[in-house]
Each structure stands twice: as structure tokens, then as C-alpha cells.
Design a protein around this motif. Structure first.
Motif, PDB file in Angstrom:
ATOM      1  N   TRP A  67       0.749  -1.212   0.114  1.00  0.00           N
ATOM      2  CA  TRP A  67       0.082  -0.060   0.370  1.00  0.00           C
ATOM      3  C   TRP A  67       0.568   1.342  -0.031  1.00  0.00           C
ATOM      4  CZ3 TRP A  67      -4.741   1.475  -0.093  1.00  0.00           C
ATOM      5  CH2 TRP A  67      -5.400   3.035   0.721  1.00  0.00           C
ATOM      6  N   ASP A  68       2.402   1.265   0.727  1.00  0.00           N
ATOM      7  CA  ASP A  68       2.706   2.210   0.926  1.00  0.00           C
ATOM      8  C   ASP A  68       3.469   2.390  -0.277  1.00  0.00           C
ATOM      9  OD1 ASP A  68       2.105   2.618   3.780  1.00  0.00           O
ATOM     10  OD2 ASP A  68       3.851   1.585   4.028  1.00  0.00           O
ATOM     11  N   GLN A  69       3.564   1.326  -1.240  1.00  0.00           N
ATOM     12  CA  GLN A  69       4.344   1.761  -2.538  1.00  0.00           C
ATOM     13  C   GLN A  69       3.750   2.525  -3.128  1.00  0.00           C
ATOM     14  OE1 GLN A  69       6.865  -1.600  -3.613  1.00  0.00           O
ATOM     15  NE2 GLN A  69       7.033  -1.406  -5.393  1.00  0.00           N
ATOM     16  N   GLY A  70       2.437   2.183  -2.951  1.00  0.00           N
ATOM     17  CA  GLY A  70       1.696   3.135  -3.520  1.00  0.00           C
ATOM     18  C   GLY A  70       0.005   1.849  -4.528  1.00  0.00           C
ATOM     19  N   HIS A  71      -0.390   2.916  -4.339  1.00  0.00           N
ATOM     20  CA  HIS A  71      -1.966   2.259  -4.962  1.00  0.00           C
ATOM     21  C   HIS A  71      -3.116   3.569  -5.863  1.00  0.00           C
ATOM     22  CE1 HIS A  71      -1.818   4.584  -0.503  1.00  0.00           C
ATOM     23  NE2 HIS A  71      -3.332   5.007  -1.009  1.00  0.00           N
ATOM     24  N   ILE A  72      -4.803   3.021  -5.376  1.00  0.00           N
ATOM     25  CA  ILE A  72      -5.063   3.898  -6.519  1.00  0.00           C
ATOM     26  C   ILE A  72      -5.802   5.098  -5.204  1.00  0.00           C
ATOM     27  CG2 ILE A  72      -7.280   3.811  -7.758  1.00  0.00           C
ATOM     28  CD1 ILE A  72      -6.505   0.509  -8.449  1.00  0.00           C
ATOM     29  N   PRO A  73      -5.652   5.915  -6.084  1.00  0.00           N
ATOM     30  CA  PRO A  73      -6.303   6.876  -4.996  1.00  0.00           C
ATOM     31  C   PRO A  73      -7.917   6.911  -5.194  1.00  0.00           C
ATOM     32  CG  PRO A  73      -4.496   8.205  -6.673  1.00  0.00           C
ATOM     33  CD  PRO A  73      -4.689   6.506  -7.207  1.00  0.00           C
ATOM     34  N   GLY A  74      -8.267   6.878  -3.791  1.00  0.00           N
ATOM     35  CA  GLY A  74     -10.011   6.787  -3.341  1.00  0.00           C
ATOM     36  C   GLY A  74      -9.425   5.021  -3.418  1.00  0.00           C
ATOM     37  N   ALA A  75      -8.465   4.083  -2.591  1.00  0.00           N
ATOM     38  CA  ALA A  75      -8.960   3.091  -2.560  1.00  0.00           C
ATOM     39  C   ALA A  75      -9.139   3.105  -0.876  1.00  0.00           C
ATOM     40  CB  ALA A  75      -7.967   1.783  -3.439  1.00  0.00           C
ATOM     41  N   LEU A  76      -8.778   2.124  -0.512  1.00  0.00           N
ATOM     42  CA  LEU A  76      -9.970   2.000   1.098  1.00  0.00           C
ATOM     43  C   LEU A  76      -8.751   0.560   1.466  1.00  0.00           C
ATOM     44  CD1 LEU A  76     -10.924   1.476   4.084  1.00  0.00           C
ATOM     45  CD2 LEU A  76     -13.011   0.663   3.416  1.00  0.00           C
ATOM     46  N   ARG A  77      -7.646   0.360   1.959  1.00  0.00           N
ATOM     47  CA  ARG A  77      -7.050  -0.551   1.792  1.00  0.00           C
ATOM     48  C   ARG A  77      -7.793  -0.839   3.377  1.00  0.00           C
ATOM     49  NH1 ARG A  77      -2.795  -1.828   6.035  1.00  0.00           N
ATOM     50  NH2 ARG A  77      -1.939  -4.099   5.205  1.00  0.00           N
ATOM     51  N   LEU A  78      -8.059  -3.137   2.523  1.00  0.00           N
ATOM     52  CA  LEU A  78      -8.340  -3.976   3.813  1.00  0.00           C
ATOM     53  C   LEU A  78      -8.086  -5.356   3.366  1.00  0.00           C
ATOM     54  CD1 LEU A  78     -10.260  -4.562   6.236  1.00  0.00           C
ATOM     55  CD2 LEU A  78     -11.726  -4.446   4.880  1.00  0.00           C
ATOM     56  N   PRO A  79      -7.049  -5.524   3.665  1.00  0.00           N
ATOM     57  CA  PRO A  79      -6.575  -7.102   3.729  1.00  0.00           C
ATOM     58  C   PRO A  79      -7.282  -7.928   3.590  1.00  0.00           C
ATOM     59  CG  PRO A  79      -4.925  -6.399   5.654  1.00  0.00           C
ATOM     60  CD  PRO A  79      -6.355  -5.000   5.169  1.00  0.00           C
ATOM     61  N   THR A  80      -7.195  -8.838   2.860  1.00  0.00           N
ATOM     62  CA  THR A  80      -7.849 -10.376   3.054  1.00  0.00           C
ATOM     63  C   THR A  80      -8.561 -11.433   4.012  1.00  0.00           C
ATOM     64  OG1 THR A  80      -7.329 -10.730   0.605  1.00  0.00           O
ATOM     65  CG2 THR A  80      -8.707 -12.954   1.432  1.00  0.00           C
TER      66      THR A  80
END
Length: 165
Positions: A67-80
Motif C-alpha cells: 500500500w505504501d509503495q503505491g495504491h489507487i487514489p480513493g481506495a480503501l486498504r483492507l487485507p483479505t
């Protein structure tokens, strides 16, 4: 039955594509309708997020380091592994959940869509993931701040707006 071979084609040559015949048009239609119900294109996700279209929650299933390396703006992070216990508090069940991971070589988006479906959420997965989003020239959000790379012309038109498919 597949369409007839062209009159100029030799009866002795069987092409690789038609060596396994296509299904009937009705079976084809059902298959592609089902795929569209289960999968979302990264360009469509980007367009919906950019326009503020209601109805979706984009979910990154990867680790904190990813996630810290880069993610889609506006996404929510929630590991499976946390979906079952965290989703009811974090994700509106009235919205369609769109899961993504690294890219087409990773099945994390598929694995994450399953617990959402089991929790009775509407769920889809992004076909290609954040790797393709960045290669299409869409901004991504690393811990260091927003970045954007040039469009990879093997993935999208130079405008980067859409796949125009």
C-alpha cells in the motif's frame, strides 16, 4: 457448431484457434455476460472514481508495505485476512465492492472478492490491478505523495483516458 471455414482454406489445415471449437452463440453470450458481472476494467474504475460516480468502494487487498509503495487514489486498504471482521464496520453494504491487487499475475483480488460475497456484498474484481492502472498513466498514491508515470502505449491510447474498447 462453429462457423464454416472459408472456401479458400485447405481442408487439411486446422488452425490452433478453431482446433477447440467455440461454444454456441448463446453459451458465448452467457459466458461474457457473467464475466462482465464479476470483473471491472481498471479504466472504468478510474473513470468512476474521477467523476465521483456513486455506488462503488475500491478495495486494495495488499500488505501495508505494498500500500505504501503505491495504491489507487480513493481506495480503501483492507487485507483479505481482515475482511470478515472489518468489512461490516468499514464498507457500506449498499455499495459494490471492487477489489484489486498487484496485477494479472496475482489472484489477491479474486481471493478478496470471495469473503465479500460470503458476507452478502455485491463484489467485483479489477481485471488487472494497480500495476496496469499506473501503466495506463493514471495517478497512484505512494506514501511519498501522488505520482504519475507516462502512459505505456502497449496498455492504452496515448491520451490515457480510456481503453476505447
Amino acid at each position: 457448431m462453429p462457423p464454416p471455414a472459408s472456401a479458400s482454406a485447405s481442408a487439411e489445415i486446422v488452425g490452433a484457434v478453431v482446433s477447440a471449437p467455440a461454444t454456441s452463440p448463446d453459451e458465448n453470450a452467457a459466458h461474457y455476460a457473467a464475466r462482465s458481472a464479476f470483473e471491472a476494467d481498471v479504466s472504468d474504475v478510474h473513470a468512476d472514481l474521477a467523476s465521483g460516480a456513486p455506488g462503488i468502494v475500491v478495495l486494495d487487498t495488499r500488505s501495508g508495505d505494498a500500500w505504501d509503495q503505491g495504491h489507487i487514489p480513493g481506495a480503501l486498504r483492507l487485507p483479505t485476512a481482515r475482511i470478515a471482521d472489518m468489512a461490516p464496520r468499514l464498507v457500506d453494504p449498499a455499495k459494490t465492492v471492487v477489489t484489486y491487487c498487484w496485477g494479472p499475475g496475482c489472484n489477491g483480488a479474486t481471493r478478496a472478492a470471495l469473503p465479500f460475497a460470503r458476507l452478502t456484498y455485491w463484489a467485483k474484481k479489477v481485471l488487472v490491478g494497480c500495476e496496469r492502472s499506473a501503466r495506463k498513466g493514471f495517478a497512484y498514491d505512494p506514501a511519498s505523495g501522488f505520482e504519475q508515470h507516462p502512459v505505456d502505449e502497449l496498455t492504452t491510447p496515448r491520451t490515457g483516458i480510456s481503453s476505447a474498447c
